[in-house]
Design an enzyme around this catalytic site. Structure first.
Site, PDB file in Angstrom:
ATOM      1  N   SER A 213       0.853  -1.187   0.000  1.00  0.00           N
ATOM      2  CA  SER A 213       0.000   0.000   0.000  1.00  0.00           C
ATOM      3  C   SER A 213       0.887   1.235   0.000  1.00  0.00           C
ATOM      4  CB  SER A 213      -0.873   0.027   1.256  1.00  0.00           C
ATOM      5  OG  SER A 213      -1.515   1.291   1.381  1.00  0.00           O
TER       6      SER A 213
ATOM      7  N   TYR B  43      -1.659  -0.498  10.324  1.00  0.00           N
ATOM      8  CA  TYR B  43      -1.800  -0.994   8.949  1.00  0.00           C
ATOM      9  C   TYR B  43      -0.614  -0.547   8.091  1.00  0.00           C
ATOM     10  CZ  TYR B  43      -3.783  -1.062   4.176  1.00  0.00           C
ATOM     11  OH  TYR B  43      -3.996  -1.254   2.829  1.00  0.00           O
TER      12      TYR B  43
HETATM   13  P1  NAP Z   1     -11.362  -5.873   0.766  1.00  0.00           P
HETATM   14  O1  NAP Z   1     -12.305  -5.464  -0.313  1.00  0.00           O
HETATM   15  O2  NAP Z   1     -11.680  -5.529   2.184  1.00  0.00           O
HETATM   16  O3  NAP Z   1     -11.095  -7.457   0.650  1.00  0.00           O
HETATM   17  C1  NAP Z   1     -10.235  -8.079   1.549  1.00  0.00           C
HETATM   18  C2  NAP Z   1     -10.046  -9.513   1.109  1.00  0.00           C
HETATM   19  O4  NAP Z   1      -9.094 -10.147   1.970  1.00  0.00           O
HETATM   20  C3  NAP Z   1     -11.313 -10.339   1.179  1.00  0.00           C
HETATM   21  O5  NAP Z   1     -11.314 -11.215   0.087  1.00  0.00           O
HETATM   22  C4  NAP Z   1     -11.152 -11.107   2.501  1.00  0.00           C
HETATM   23  O6  NAP Z   1     -11.856 -12.347   2.514  1.00  0.00           O
HETATM   24  C5  NAP Z   1      -9.661 -11.363   2.477  1.00  0.00           C
HETATM   25  N1  NAP Z   1      -9.044 -11.663   3.772  1.00  0.00           N
HETATM   26  C6  NAP Z   1      -8.880 -10.851   4.854  1.00  0.00           C
HETATM   27  N2  NAP Z   1      -8.217 -11.494   5.836  1.00  0.00           N
HETATM   28  C7  NAP Z   1      -7.950 -12.742   5.364  1.00  0.00           C
HETATM   29  C8  NAP Z   1      -7.291 -13.880   5.900  1.00  0.00           C
HETATM   30  N3  NAP Z   1      -6.762 -13.869   7.152  1.00  0.00           N
HETATM   31  N4  NAP Z   1      -7.217 -14.996   5.153  1.00  0.00           N
HETATM   32  C9  NAP Z   1      -7.733 -15.030   3.894  1.00  0.00           C
HETATM   33  N5  NAP Z   1      -8.358 -13.979   3.321  1.00  0.00           N
HETATM   34  C10 NAP Z   1      -8.463 -12.850   4.055  1.00  0.00           C
HETATM   35  O7  NAP Z   1      -9.905  -5.272   0.519  1.00  0.00           O
HETATM   36  P2  NAP Z   1      -9.217  -4.575  -0.747  1.00  0.00           P
HETATM   37  O8  NAP Z   1      -9.406  -3.115  -0.609  1.00  0.00           O
HETATM   38  O9  NAP Z   1      -9.561  -5.275  -2.016  1.00  0.00           O
HETATM   39  O10 NAP Z   1      -7.683  -4.846  -0.357  1.00  0.00           O
HETATM   40  C11 NAP Z   1      -6.933  -5.884  -0.925  1.00  0.00           C
HETATM   41  C12 NAP Z   1      -5.458  -5.590  -0.621  1.00  0.00           C
HETATM   42  O11 NAP Z   1      -5.143  -4.307  -1.157  1.00  0.00           O
HETATM   43  C13 NAP Z   1      -5.167  -5.507   0.880  1.00  0.00           C
HETATM   44  O12 NAP Z   1      -3.917  -6.098   1.159  1.00  0.00           O
HETATM   45  C14 NAP Z   1      -5.105  -4.014   1.144  1.00  0.00           C
HETATM   46  O13 NAP Z   1      -4.283  -3.692   2.233  1.00  0.00           O
HETATM   47  C15 NAP Z   1      -4.532  -3.506  -0.165  1.00  0.00           C
HETATM   48  N6  NAP Z   1      -4.804  -2.098  -0.417  1.00  0.00           N
HETATM   49  C16 NAP Z   1      -6.072  -1.636  -0.581  1.00  0.00           C
HETATM   50  C17 NAP Z   1      -6.291  -0.280  -0.800  1.00  0.00           C
HETATM   51  C18 NAP Z   1      -7.654   0.308  -1.000  1.00  0.00           C
HETATM   52  O14 NAP Z   1      -7.765   1.547  -1.077  1.00  0.00           O
HETATM   53  N7  NAP Z   1      -8.713  -0.487  -1.090  1.00  0.00           N
HETATM   54  C19 NAP Z   1      -5.186   0.593  -0.849  1.00  0.00           C
HETATM   55  C20 NAP Z   1      -3.920   0.080  -0.671  1.00  0.00           C
HETATM   56  C21 NAP Z   1      -3.739  -1.267  -0.466  1.00  0.00           C
HETATM   57  P3  NAP Z   1     -13.451 -12.407   2.893  1.00  0.00           P
HETATM   58  O15 NAP Z   1     -14.180 -11.819   1.711  1.00  0.00           O
HETATM   59  O16 NAP Z   1     -13.716 -13.862   3.059  1.00  0.00           O
HETATM   60  O17 NAP Z   1     -13.625 -11.595   4.137  1.00  0.00           O
END
Ligand code: NAP
Length: 242
Positions: free
Chosen positions: A137, A151
């Protein structure tokens, strides 16, 4: 055959990545923690498109679950060749002084221990080279003050894992890279207590808009692919100029 595990493939960036990789001919293991229905929808979408996929529940912060995840992928498709360490969590916006130890440990376990366990398992099992992309991130550079320093610190650790592992395995034909998304429209911001966060912050982004999960997925897919064959230990910010 290219066989990829996408951790946290049920929603957001992971779901978009799984669908894109499925359309590019990868056999996809869609990992999820709790959201079976959403994971199955991702699988259905890949299969409808003519691809191969299955969903597998595993908490990737747990060693035994990670071993089961790789066993399941191998049983379905044969040896795993690619890995996307995407699963991640954050909690409600808060100053560091108000963060409980339990929360800090949970964030580190979900975001960093998971990356360590899955990367280790992949390197142990890759037969003839391979590629790993870590979803870090931009927070690793900003520190996310007043929101989630826990985080941000987990993502800083992920960056260091990316660099260190990439150098350890470079001579074995394994590439390890990371993307650093900025503000992306996914469910994650609701977990932080502010579903509208991306829109609120959009005016501060040089490109004046948040990013989409698909835009991050495109970058991940490129880093995984042979088009990035001389790229390792590298980081691509997908953050609209931030
Ligand atoms: P999201 O929509 O909240 O989805 C999170 C995903 O991670 C879901 O599929 C969830 O599964 C899964 N998950 C969480 N804990 C887990 C575990 N212990 N074991 C297996 N699966 C797990 O998140 P997102 O925004 O797409 O983020 C994805 C990645 O991008 C993350 O690493 C986040 O830090 C990074 N990121 C996101 C942003 C942003 O603005 N969105 C920015 C920078 C970085 P369930 O559906 O089963 O709960």
């Amino acid at each position: 055959m290219n066989v990829v595990i996408v951790t946290g493939g049920s929603r957001g960036i992971g779901a978009a990545t799984a669908i894109l990789l499925g359309s590019k001919g990868y056999a996809v293991c869609v990992n999820y923690l709790a959201n079976k229905d959403r994971a199955n929808k991702v699988v259905d979408s890949i299969v409808r498109d003519g691809g191969q996929a299955f969903a597998h529940q595993a908490d990737v912060s747990k060693e035994a679950d990670v071993v089961r995840l790789f066993d399941a992928a191998e049983a379905h498709f044969g040896g795993v060749t690619h890995l996307v360490n995407n699963a991640g969590i954050l909690f409600t916006q808060s100053k560091l002084v108000d963060i409980e130890l339990e929360r800090f440990n949970q964030v580190l376990n979900s975001n960093v221990v998971s990356c360590f366990l899955c990367s280790r398992e992949a390197v142990r099992r890759f037969q003839a080279g391979g590629a790993i992309v870590n979803v870090s991130s931009l927070a690793s550079k900003t520190g996310s003050p007043f929101e989630y320093v826990d985080y941000a610190a987990s993502k800083g650790a992920m960056d260091t894992l990316t660099k260190g592992l990439s150098l350890e395995v470079a001579a074995s034909g394994i590439r390890v890279n990371a993307v650093r998304p900025g503000f992306i429209y996914t469910d994650m911001h609701a977990d932080g207590g502010e579903p509208g966060r991306v829109d609120r912050l959009a005016p501060q982004i040089p490109m004046r808009r948040g990013g989409t999960a698909e835009e991050v997925a495109n970058t991940i897919a490129w880093l995984l692919s042979d088009e990035a064959s001389y790229v390792t230990g590298s980081f691509i910010d997908v953050a609209g100029g931030r």
